[in-house]
Design an enzyme around this catalytic site. Structure first.
Site, PDB file in Angstrom:
ATOM      1  N   ALA A  51       0.839  -1.199   0.000  1.00 17.85           N
ATOM      2  CA  ALA A  51       0.000   0.000   0.000  1.00 17.85           C
ATOM      3  C   ALA A  51       0.872   1.245   0.000  1.00 17.85           C
ATOM      4  CB  ALA A  51      -0.932   0.009   1.211  1.00 17.85           C
ATOM      5  N   ASP A  52       0.336   2.315  -0.573  1.00 15.44           N
ATOM      6  CA  ASP A  52       1.028   3.600  -0.566  1.00 15.44           C
ATOM      7  C   ASP A  52      -0.018   4.702  -0.574  1.00 15.44           C
ATOM      8  OD1 ASP A  52       3.664   5.100  -0.863  1.00 15.44           O
ATOM      9  OD2 ASP A  52       2.515   5.944  -2.532  1.00 15.44           O
ATOM     10  N   THR A  53       0.177   5.696   0.291  1.00 12.95           N
ATOM     11  CA  THR A  53      -0.805   6.770   0.432  1.00 12.95           C
ATOM     12  C   THR A  53      -0.212   8.100  -0.011  1.00 12.95           C
ATOM     13  OG1 THR A  53      -1.852   5.613   2.288  1.00 12.95           O
ATOM     14  CG2 THR A  53      -2.326   7.958   2.071  1.00 12.95           C
TER      15      THR A  53
END
Length: 204
Positions: free
Chosen positions: A86-88
């Site tokens: 995941a990456d925000t």
């Protein structure tokens, strides 16, 4: 459900615990892309144009970083269990805001977000037994109007320095926020409902 979480983020780990899933922590080591051009260069290099075709230009940074982290973790741990990367990112009027380089960069980001609505996007990649699931979840966040003194006091807490957009909604940064529209978990860093649906979908 038992997964491999390709992240060292304590926030994402806590979110996984919240839904009573078991996660093996295997941080994905990937040189993160920071803008659309770098993301497109990676996609072309890997021959992934079709996989990333559905995403808008502001989705590409977090989607590519999520995939890169998951791929690296899977290379070491295998994909017999679902591997989740995941990456925000924070997007303000089409501009992607990543993690601040220093305090002045954090100040500039927070000042630009003050009194305005931005979008928090979390890219998620799930790799499982040769299959890949990619998604990007978006949440609108509106900040209060902040004084320069408030911003500098917040920066002195140290909280903004390792977070996209220079704030953490699950910490002191919640005081900066007026309203949100969409998934709160997504702003923290992992949209749990989407994760649940996508993992069950790919596992079958």
């Amino acid at each position: 459900m038992h997964i491999i979480l390709a992240s060292a983020s304590p926030r994402r780990r806590e979110l996984i615990r919240q839904i009573h899933w078991e996660a093996d922590i295997e941080p994905g080591h990937f040189p993160e892309v920071t803008d659309e051009d770098e993301a497109l260069a990676f996609i072309r290099k890997e021959g992934l144009e079709t996989a990333f075709a559905p995403f808008s230009h502001t989705d590409l940074v977090c989607a590519v970083n999520a995939f890169g982290k998951a791929k690296d973790a899977a290379a070491r741990k295998g994909d017999a269990l679902p591997v989740v990367g995941a990456d925000t990112t924070v997007v303000l009027e089409g501009r992607v805001l990543g993690k601040p380089k220093d305090k002045e960069d954090a100040f500039s980001m927070l000042l630009s977000l003050s009194g305005r609505t931005h979008v928090v996007k979390t890219g998620m990649a799930i790799l499982y037994r040769g299959k890949t699931s990619l998604s990007v979840t978006a949440t609108e966040v509106t900040f209060r109007s902040l004084s320069e003194e408030e911003i500098r006091k917040y920066i002195e807490t140290g909280e903004p320095m390792d977070k996209a957009g220079a704030y953490g909604i699950q910490g002191i940064g919640t005081l900066l926020v007026d309203t949100i529209s969409g998934s709160y978990d997504n702003v923290v860093g992992l949209p749990l409902t989407v994760l649940y649906e996508k993992v069950n979908e790919i596992v079958g």
